[in-house]
Scaffold this active site. Sequence first.
Site, mmCIF file in Angstrom:
data_model
loop_
_atom_site.group_PDB
_atom_site.id
_atom_site.type_symbol
_atom_site.label_atom_id
_atom_site.label_comp_id
_atom_site.label_asym_id
_atom_site.label_seq_id
_atom_site.Cartn_x
_atom_site.Cartn_y
_atom_site.Cartn_z
ATOM 1 N N PRO A 260 0.822 -1.218 0.000
ATOM 2 C CA PRO A 260 0.000 0.000 0.000
ATOM 3 C C PRO A 260 0.854 1.265 0.000
ATOM 4 O O PRO A 260 1.880 1.325 0.677
ATOM 5 C CB PRO A 260 -0.763 -0.106 1.327
ATOM 6 C CG PRO A 260 0.163 -0.879 2.217
ATOM 7 C CD PRO A 260 0.903 -1.830 1.335
ATOM 8 N N GLY A 261 0.440 2.228 -0.767
ATOM 9 C CA GLY A 261 1.098 3.535 -0.744
ATOM 10 C C GLY A 261 0.073 4.571 -0.322
ATOM 11 O O GLY A 261 0.001 5.002 0.827
ATOM 12 N N ARG A 262 -0.795 4.901 -1.284
ATOM 13 C CA ARG A 262 -1.786 5.961 -1.084
ATOM 14 C C ARG A 262 -2.650 5.746 0.152
ATOM 15 O O ARG A 262 -2.952 6.693 0.873
ATOM 16 C CB ARG A 262 -2.674 5.996 -2.338
ATOM 17 C CG ARG A 262 -3.545 7.208 -2.446
ATOM 18 C CD ARG A 262 -4.519 7.074 -3.628
ATOM 19 N NE ARG A 262 -3.922 6.577 -4.841
ATOM 20 C CZ ARG A 262 -3.554 7.350 -5.878
ATOM 21 N NH1 ARG A 262 -3.715 8.641 -5.834
ATOM 22 N NH2 ARG A 262 -3.035 6.806 -6.958
ATOM 23 N N TYR A 302 -3.211 14.791 -13.807
ATOM 24 C CA TYR A 302 -4.358 13.876 -13.914
ATOM 25 C C TYR A 302 -5.691 14.597 -13.814
ATOM 26 O O TYR A 302 -6.732 13.943 -13.717
ATOM 27 C CB TYR A 302 -4.348 12.860 -12.763
ATOM 28 C CG TYR A 302 -3.041 12.178 -12.497
ATOM 29 C CD1 TYR A 302 -2.476 11.315 -13.426
ATOM 30 C CD2 TYR A 302 -2.368 12.382 -11.286
ATOM 31 C CE1 TYR A 302 -1.275 10.674 -13.156
ATOM 32 C CE2 TYR A 302 -1.173 11.734 -11.012
ATOM 33 C CZ TYR A 302 -0.631 10.890 -11.950
ATOM 34 O OH TYR A 302 0.555 10.253 -11.680
ATOM 35 N N CYS A 328 5.129 29.205 -15.270
ATOM 36 C CA CYS A 328 4.779 29.725 -16.593
ATOM 37 C C CYS A 328 4.065 28.702 -17.473
ATOM 38 O O CYS A 328 4.505 28.424 -18.584
ATOM 39 C CB CYS A 328 6.057 30.164 -17.281
ATOM 40 S SG CYS A 328 7.185 28.772 -17.456
ATOM 41 N N GLU A 329 3.029 28.086 -16.964
ATOM 42 C CA GLU A 329 2.263 27.103 -17.728
ATOM 43 C C GLU A 329 0.784 27.299 -17.408
ATOM 44 O O GLU A 329 0.428 27.443 -16.223
ATOM 45 C CB GLU A 329 2.598 25.666 -17.289
ATOM 46 C CG GLU A 329 4.039 25.280 -17.335
ATOM 47 C CD GLU A 329 4.425 24.526 -18.607
ATOM 48 O OE1 GLU A 329 3.512 24.132 -19.376
ATOM 49 O OE2 GLU A 329 5.628 24.361 -18.815
ATOM 50 N N TYR A 357 2.197 10.949 -3.509
ATOM 51 C CA TYR A 357 2.484 11.446 -4.853
ATOM 52 C C TYR A 357 2.392 12.967 -4.912
ATOM 53 O O TYR A 357 1.940 13.552 -5.893
ATOM 54 C CB TYR A 357 1.538 10.787 -5.878
ATOM 55 C CG TYR A 357 1.525 9.272 -5.734
ATOM 56 C CD1 TYR A 357 2.666 8.535 -6.049
ATOM 57 C CD2 TYR A 357 0.420 8.583 -5.226
ATOM 58 C CE1 TYR A 357 2.696 7.154 -5.868
ATOM 59 C CE2 TYR A 357 0.446 7.203 -5.050
ATOM 60 C CZ TYR A 357 1.577 6.502 -5.374
ATOM 61 O OH TYR A 357 1.620 5.147 -5.192
HETATM 62 N N1 LLP Z 1 3.039 -1.474 -6.017
HETATM 63 C C1 LLP Z 1 3.370 -1.169 -7.284
HETATM 64 C C2 LLP Z 1 4.060 -2.160 -8.090
HETATM 65 C C3 LLP Z 1 3.043 0.084 -7.805
HETATM 66 O O1 LLP Z 1 3.376 0.384 -9.058
HETATM 67 C C4 LLP Z 1 2.379 1.042 -7.004
HETATM 68 C C5 LLP Z 1 2.042 2.364 -7.517
HETATM 69 C C6 LLP Z 1 2.064 0.676 -5.674
HETATM 70 C C7 LLP Z 1 2.398 -0.590 -5.219
HETATM 71 C C8 LLP Z 1 1.348 1.608 -4.731
HETATM 72 O O2 LLP Z 1 0.098 1.931 -5.208
HETATM 73 P P1 LLP Z 1 -0.927 2.740 -4.279
HETATM 74 O O3 LLP Z 1 -1.241 1.860 -3.089
HETATM 75 O O4 LLP Z 1 -0.273 3.996 -3.847
HETATM 76 O O5 LLP Z 1 -2.094 2.972 -5.142
HETATM 77 N N2 LLP Z 1 1.266 9.145 -9.271
HETATM 78 C C9 LLP Z 1 -0.031 8.508 -9.316
HETATM 79 C C10 LLP Z 1 -0.008 7.103 -8.753
HETATM 80 C C11 LLP Z 1 1.014 6.196 -9.404
HETATM 81 C C12 LLP Z 1 1.034 4.840 -8.799
HETATM 82 C C13 LLP Z 1 2.204 4.067 -9.261
HETATM 83 N N3 LLP Z 1 2.338 2.764 -8.687
HETATM 84 C C14 LLP Z 1 -1.035 9.401 -8.600
HETATM 85 O O6 LLP Z 1 -0.653 10.473 -8.128
HETATM 86 O O7 LLP Z 1 -2.208 9.080 -8.538
#
Ligand code: LLP
Length: 405
Positions: A260-262, A302, A328-329, A357
């Site tokens: 998990p990230g987000r 996005y 400047c965008e 992110y």
């Molecule tokens: N594992 C892998 C292999 C991944 O590619 C990612 C995210 C994660 C875990 C974590 O995913 P999450 O739990 O955070 O959804 N920049 C974009 C999101 C890109 C996600 C890339 N991969 C945004 O701001 O929405």
Amino acid sequence: MINFKELATEFQTPLYVYDFDYMTQQFNALKEAFRGRKSILCYAIKANSNLSVVNHFASMGSGADCVSIGEVRRALLAGVPSYKVIFSGVGKSDDEIREAIESDILYINLESEAELGRVELIAKELGRVARISIRVNPNIDPKTHPYISTGLHANKFGVDLNRAKRMYILAKNSANLDPVGIHFHIGSQLTQLEPIRESAVIVSDLVRSLKVLDIELKFFDIGGGLGVTYKDEATIAPYDYAQAILSTLTGLDLTIVCEPGRFLTANSGYFLTKVLYEKQNGDKRFVVVDGAMNDLLRPSLYNAYHKIEAITASQSEPSKADVVGPVCESGDFFAKDRELPQLEHNDLLVIHSAGSYGFGMGSNYNTRGRSAEVAVQNGEARLIRKRESFEDLIALEKEFLPSAK
Ligand code: LLP
């Protein structure tokens, strides 16, 4: 309640603020959902790779999902034990593969046959056995933003089922590879359970067919992707998520790895920016702030929605405005047509859900130093990254000026 005004005065703006107690809650909620099963949460540090954030999760027993050797180094430096570090990504350089093997991490997630060949060769050169997992692309539509969908064959990620099977057989017969896991990650900001469940069914069936070939895996890596609420989206409850996955694993003795990230950091984070001034172009109202797309790119990239809270004495009726930065965008905006009261110079805007992110996708575009980062824990605030100075920005260039020679 975090006192944003005080923090803005103490640390200046633009500023990232992270609620570490919220991160703890989210981590515990997800861990609890998998209770009773062997599981490792490997925080996807790309979401927010500040060393103090990674250290916070490490102190709760988290591992780390990394996508570059830089992230692997960050994880180790922040106190994640090497046996809980995993390394994913479609393109790993030879140097990265070498260092990952030498660091003795839990496993490398392979994303192509060619990569399997490279990892095997490098492990052989080093006289080591590389633990590997294979990222399977189950060809399931995750129903999310196309830029963050990864589980379709049209996306560059992972390998199809037949290839994966061939790769496991190759790995099993290799003296330098040890296939220990299987991985899938179909996308990010997932708000529907069904695509995840379908993927788990497909991937767990592959695990069963590998068992028949005497290939016994230990880790079932379900990736990350759990969505969060930015505006009013319904999301997936951790318990339902865990149950959907576990229900596909009957008869299999596997440790769940979740990345998990987000889910852990997005709603812990706030981006604080001050109003410079308001301006009008014809009928169009703009609020110009001191933060910009180089700080928080998600709205520009996005068209992502982030809630904006205005801290102001203004009593005026809200009306629609675009909130824009100094870059400047035309794409440099945080919100379009957002209802906001009339704002004054130095009023504070708090941009919500900025903990994932956010800072990490920042840049120095327009020679803007990146913001400072602050952690709030048990009611105390502390700096966890200094604001970048002009000197920081030119440090790697100035020796090349003719006048410096
Ligand atoms: N594992 C892998 C292999 C991944 O590619 C990612 C995210 C994660 C875990 C974590 O995913 P999450 O739990 O955070 O959804 N920049 C974009 C999101 C890109 C996600 C890339 N991969 C945004 O701001 O929405």
